[in-house]
Design a protein around this motif. Structure first.
Motif, PDB file in Angstrom:
ATOM      1  N   GLU A 129     -91.875  -6.953  15.629  1.00  0.00           N
ATOM      2  CA  GLU A 129     -93.220  -7.450  15.338  1.00  0.00           C
ATOM      3  C   GLU A 129     -93.469  -7.376  13.840  1.00  0.00           C
ATOM      4  OE1 GLU A 129     -96.330  -5.726  17.586  1.00  0.00           O
ATOM      5  OE2 GLU A 129     -95.364  -6.063  19.529  1.00  0.00           O
ATOM      6  N   CYS A 130     -94.069  -8.415  13.300  1.00  0.00           N
ATOM      7  CA  CYS A 130     -94.319  -8.464  11.861  1.00  0.00           C
ATOM      8  C   CYS A 130     -95.374  -7.422  11.485  1.00  0.00           C
ATOM      9  CB  CYS A 130     -94.771  -9.850  11.440  1.00  0.00           C
ATOM     10  SG  CYS A 130     -94.834 -10.054   9.646  1.00  0.00           S
ATOM     11  N   PRO A 131     -95.073  -6.521  10.545  1.00  0.00           N
ATOM     12  CA  PRO A 131     -96.006  -5.447  10.212  1.00  0.00           C
ATOM     13  C   PRO A 131     -97.057  -5.849   9.166  1.00  0.00           C
ATOM     14  CG  PRO A 131     -93.983  -5.136   8.986  1.00  0.00           C
ATOM     15  CD  PRO A 131     -93.787  -6.374   9.829  1.00  0.00           C
ATOM     16  N   PHE A 132     -96.918  -7.044   8.606  1.00  0.00           N
ATOM     17  CA  PHE A 132     -97.799  -7.439   7.514  1.00  0.00           C
ATOM     18  C   PHE A 132     -99.080  -8.076   8.039  1.00  0.00           C
ATOM     19  CE2 PHE A 132     -93.358  -8.210   5.892  1.00  0.00           C
ATOM     20  CZ  PHE A 132     -93.279  -7.015   5.203  1.00  0.00           C
ATOM     21  N   GLU A 133    -100.133  -7.926   7.284  1.00  0.00           N
ATOM     22  CA  GLU A 133    -101.405  -8.545   7.649  1.00  0.00           C
ATOM     23  C   GLU A 133    -101.284 -10.058   7.535  1.00  0.00           C
ATOM     24  OE1 GLU A 133    -106.140  -8.448   6.313  1.00  0.00           O
ATOM     25  OE2 GLU A 133    -104.666  -7.108   5.389  1.00  0.00           O
ATOM     26  N   LYS A 134    -101.785 -10.763   8.527  1.00  0.00           N
ATOM     27  CA  LYS A 134    -101.660 -12.215   8.551  1.00  0.00           C
ATOM     28  C   LYS A 134    -102.799 -12.862   7.763  1.00  0.00           C
ATOM     29  CE  LYS A 134    -100.215 -14.289  12.267  1.00  0.00           C
ATOM     30  NZ  LYS A 134    -100.119 -14.891  13.626  1.00  0.00           N
ATOM     31  N   ASP A 135    -102.455 -13.805   6.899  1.00  0.00           N
ATOM     32  CA  ASP A 135    -103.425 -14.604   6.154  1.00  0.00           C
ATOM     33  C   ASP A 135    -103.352 -16.027   6.702  1.00  0.00           C
ATOM     34  OD1 ASP A 135    -104.717 -16.287   4.214  1.00  0.00           O
ATOM     35  OD2 ASP A 135    -104.590 -14.633   2.776  1.00  0.00           O
ATOM     36  N   ARG A 136    -104.290 -16.385   7.534  1.00  0.00           N
ATOM     37  CA  ARG A 136    -104.237 -17.673   8.229  1.00  0.00           C
ATOM     38  C   ARG A 136    -104.354 -18.858   7.277  1.00  0.00           C
ATOM     39  NH1 ARG A 136    -104.082 -16.764  13.491  1.00  0.00           N
ATOM     40  NH2 ARG A 136    -104.858 -14.764  14.283  1.00  0.00           N
ATOM     41  N   LYS A 137    -105.073 -18.672   6.177  1.00  0.00           N
ATOM     42  CA  LYS A 137    -105.226 -19.759   5.209  1.00  0.00           C
ATOM     43  C   LYS A 137    -103.879 -20.091   4.570  1.00  0.00           C
ATOM     44  CE  LYS A 137    -107.793 -21.054   1.027  1.00  0.00           C
ATOM     45  NZ  LYS A 137    -108.765 -20.589   0.008  1.00  0.00           N
ATOM     46  N   ILE A 138    -103.135 -19.067   4.177  1.00  0.00           N
ATOM     47  CA  ILE A 138    -101.823 -19.288   3.556  1.00  0.00           C
ATOM     48  C   ILE A 138    -100.854 -19.887   4.572  1.00  0.00           C
ATOM     49  CG2 ILE A 138     -99.851 -18.178   2.457  1.00  0.00           C
ATOM     50  CD1 ILE A 138    -101.761 -16.082   1.337  1.00  0.00           C
ATOM     51  N   ILE A 139    -100.848 -19.348   5.784  1.00  0.00           N
ATOM     52  CA  ILE A 139     -99.938 -19.843   6.811  1.00  0.00           C
ATOM     53  C   ILE A 139    -100.247 -21.303   7.142  1.00  0.00           C
ATOM     54  CG2 ILE A 139     -99.339 -19.625   9.254  1.00  0.00           C
ATOM     55  CD1 ILE A 139     -99.458 -16.614   8.929  1.00  0.00           C
ATOM     56  N   ALA A 140    -101.544 -21.634   7.222  1.00  0.00           N
ATOM     57  CA  ALA A 140    -101.930 -23.021   7.506  1.00  0.00           C
ATOM     58  C   ALA A 140    -101.410 -23.959   6.418  1.00  0.00           C
ATOM     59  CB  ALA A 140    -103.440 -23.128   7.629  1.00  0.00           C
ATOM     60  N   TYR A 141    -101.486 -23.504   5.168  1.00  0.00           N
ATOM     61  CA  TYR A 141    -100.984 -24.346   4.077  1.00  0.00           C
ATOM     62  C   TYR A 141     -99.475 -24.528   4.188  1.00  0.00           C
ATOM     63  CZ  TYR A 141    -100.102 -26.157  -0.603  1.00  0.00           C
ATOM     64  OH  TYR A 141     -99.701 -26.940  -1.650  1.00  0.00           O
ATOM     65  N   LEU A 142     -98.755 -23.452   4.437  1.00  0.00           N
ATOM     66  CA  LEU A 142     -97.300 -23.531   4.542  1.00  0.00           C
ATOM     67  C   LEU A 142     -96.865 -24.461   5.673  1.00  0.00           C
ATOM     68  CD1 LEU A 142     -96.423 -19.754   4.039  1.00  0.00           C
ATOM     69  CD2 LEU A 142     -95.938 -21.613   2.424  1.00  0.00           C
ATOM     70  N   LEU A 143     -97.637 -24.493   6.750  1.00  0.00           N
ATOM     71  CA  LEU A 143     -97.257 -25.279   7.923  1.00  0.00           C
ATOM     72  C   LEU A 143     -97.734 -26.721   7.873  1.00  0.00           C
ATOM     73  CD1 LEU A 143     -97.912 -22.691  10.789  1.00  0.00           C
ATOM     74  CD2 LEU A 143     -95.697 -23.393   9.859  1.00  0.00           C
ATOM     75  N   THR A 144     -98.812 -27.000   7.138  1.00  0.00           N
ATOM     76  CA  THR A 144     -99.423 -28.330   7.223  1.00  0.00           C
ATOM     77  C   THR A 144     -99.556 -29.062   5.894  1.00  0.00           C
ATOM     78  OG1 THR A 144    -101.679 -27.440   7.017  1.00  0.00           O
ATOM     79  CG2 THR A 144    -100.753 -27.596   9.239  1.00  0.00           C
ATOM     80  N   ALA A 145     -99.292 -28.408   4.770  1.00  0.00           N
ATOM     81  CA  ALA A 145     -99.403 -29.106   3.484  1.00  0.00           C
ATOM     82  C   ALA A 145     -98.432 -30.296   3.466  1.00  0.00           C
ATOM     83  CB  ALA A 145     -99.086 -28.157   2.333  1.00  0.00           C
ATOM     84  N   PRO A 146     -98.870 -31.438   2.972  1.00  0.00           N
ATOM     85  CA  PRO A 146     -97.977 -32.611   2.944  1.00  0.00           C
ATOM     86  C   PRO A 146     -96.801 -32.384   2.012  1.00  0.00           C
ATOM     87  CG  PRO A 146    -100.002 -33.046   1.722  1.00  0.00           C
ATOM     88  CD  PRO A 146    -100.202 -31.746   2.415  1.00  0.00           C
TER      89      PRO A 146
END
Length: 539
Positions: free
Chosen positions: A458-475
């Motif tokens: 399990e990932c021990p780091f705090e999740k930043d949804r804004k950063i993850i959203a950018y990594l997954l959806t940025a054109p």
């Protein structure tokens, strides 16, 4: 172009980047907890202890070489057997329970020879008919002896290979068998209920994950369309979202662990189905719903590589491009320290793309010492010796870890696929006598089981949804768009580059006109629907 990886490819083209490796080895469309009751039963262990250094199991025979009941042993290890004998070896009896390494290895490899539904049907027959459970007055004492062992086998199956039960036929046969085993005994009914609930949770989570991937894909397409028509409206870059390399490396690790967690062990060998000429029944797996999680993980690697290249090529100013380049070098270093080798290699791959590597003025402003060290660690020479050494170190750290962060091991995935692929290609599935070459599948299972242990962290780091959203959806730009951006940042230097730039600009002009016509047509259609009386004049 000097940074190529030819030893990873079966037939390397003249120009190769690391991102193409995955598509070379994924050649075809690729597709817990144990029972808690007070019976002294073998339990499913964590994967690494299942296999020793030899890769063999503990299915021992007392003589050095002996055949018994269709199974052949050599030096106390099961090395081959007929399919029927191996199936019988899987099914428990009153006084026998199969070794857990055998269960995993056979369930993993059996789908090369028999559909999971057919295997479940044979298990059902062996249990019900051989133990005479179909008789109206089945011996309750015999049932109590065999039921916990069969339930344990089914639990290991549903825990480790839950996607087999997306097939309604397999699920129905499972229900039939558990109903016979649990009828009349409250203890077994609870065990069956617990097993079923766990299986449903896994399948529900898979369905939700697939829906999320679909939504992400739609979002990416929409944002790319906006980027093409209104570039300034969506000109965010990675540094405006996250300017801390360690934080971005943590969020990349979140994505890696989530994507890998849904990969089933059977997906590693889905590409091998029907490759053996002795098993040429093309319809055998036609009704089986394949999981696409391995493909999704491959897509993520490719996306991250292109995202890195896009972020570097997009800025107009050289100083900003150099800043972004140094930022990703720092991110790659943090990924290495975490043990996230897959994101590390994706970043290096993106920075080695020709549109990026040709930006000599930009690289002249970059401190490349750290990047050179990272490239040395991932050097493909000697079969990735440096990387494999680092991976062994990370694996050892994971075994002796005192914190969840130290347990993280995310391997360079395309190299893992390459290893599995060549292991499969290097040995036949069957021996000349028709027996299944089980010695090969011990080794295959050993490699796959190691990955299965790594992905459970399990990932021990705090999740930043804004950063993850950018990594997954940025054109992200495709290769042509990257070259255009690269040439516009630093002009072409030779005739070949000049010709390519001219060709790309011509294609872009045609596409721009085509897009303008499409937009105009849509406006006409909307206006016609709202005001039909003006349609003639508008036309």
């Amino acid at each position: 172009e000097s940074r190529t990886w030819p030893n990873l490819l079966l037939s390397p083209p003249p120009k190769v980047h690391i991102i193409y490796i995955l598509n070379n080895f994924i050649l075809l469309a690729l597709f817990g907890n144990t029972l808690q009751y007070n019976i002294n039963m073998p339990q499913t262990p964590h994967f690494p202890p299942m296999f020793g250094t030899s890769g063999y199991n503990n299915n021992l025979c007392q003589t050095k070489e002996q055949s018994y009941g269709g199974l052949h042993y050599h030096d106390n290890n099961l090395v081959s057997g007929s399919l029927e004998a191996l199936i019988q070896h899987l099914v428990p009896s009153v006084d026998y329970y199969p070794d857990r390494t055998y269960i995993f290895t056979f369930l993993l490899s059996s789908r090369l020879f028999i559909h999971p539904f057919e295997l479940m049907s044979k298990v059902y027959h062996l249990v019900v008919e051989h133990q005479r459970l179909s008789e109206p007055q089945a011996d309750k004492i015999r049932l109590r002896k065999i039921a916990p062992k069969v339930l344990q086998l089914l639990t290991e199956w549903t825990e480790t290979f839950p996607y087999d039960f997306r097939d309604e036929r397999t699920m129905r046969r499972l229900k039939d068998l558990t109903h016979r085993l649990s009828s009349g005994d409250e203890l077994y009914r609870k065990a069956v209920q617990q097993m079923t609930q766990g299986l449903i949770r896994k399948l529900t989570a898979l369905g939700q994950y697939e829906e999320t991937l679909m939504k992400i894909s739609i979002t990416v397409t929409d944002r790319l369309a906006v980027l093409k028509t209104k570039p300034q409206a969506i000109q965010k870059d990675i540094l405006t979202i996250c300017n801390d390399p360690f934080t971005l490396a943590q969020q990349l690790t979140h994505i890696e662990l989530e994507r890998s967690s849904f990969i089933g062990p059977e997906e590693f060998i889905q590409a091998f189905i029907q490759k053996d000429p002795r098993d040429n029944d093309k319809s055998r797996f036609s009704g089986h719903k394949k999981a696409r999680n391995l493909e999704a993980y491959v897509d993520w690697f490719n996306r991250l590589s292109y995202l890195v290249a896009t972020e570097i090529c997009m800025p107009v100013k050289k100083k900003q491009r150099a800043r972004v380049t140094e930022f990703f070098i720092d991110v790659a270093r943090e990924c290495f320290n975490i043990g996230n080798f897959n994101s590390l290699m994706a970043i290096i791959s993106g920075m080695n793309m020709s549109p990026v590597s040709r930006l000599k003025k930009t690289w002249g402003k970059v401190k490349t010492a750290k990047f050179d060290i990272l490239e040395h660690q991932m050097d493909p020479s000697n079969n990735f010796y440096n990387y494999r050494t680092a991976l062994r170190g990370a694996t050892q750290r994971s075994i002796t870890a005192h914190s969840s962060r130290e347990k993280i091991v995310i391997p360079f995935f395309s190299l893992l696929i390459k290893d599995v692929y060549f292991l499969n290609e290097g040995c036949a599935n069957r021996l000349p006598n028709g027996h299944i070459n089980f010695e090969k599948f011990w080794e295959l299972a050993k490699q796959v089981s190691e990955f299965m242990a790594w992905k459970k962290v399990e990932c021990p780091f705090e999740k930043d949804r804004k950063i993850i959203a950018y990594l997954l959806t940025a054109p992200v730009f495709n290769e042509d768009a990257l070259y255009l951006a690269s040439y516009e940042s630093e002009g072409p230097e030779n005739n070949t580059e000049k010709e390519r730039w001219k060709s790309l600009r011509c294609v872009r002009g045609i596409r721009t006109v085509h897009q303008a016509c499409q937009i105009t047509l849509l406006l006409i259609q909307d206006l016609y629907r709202s005001q039909p009386q003006t349609s003639c004049l508008l036309t």
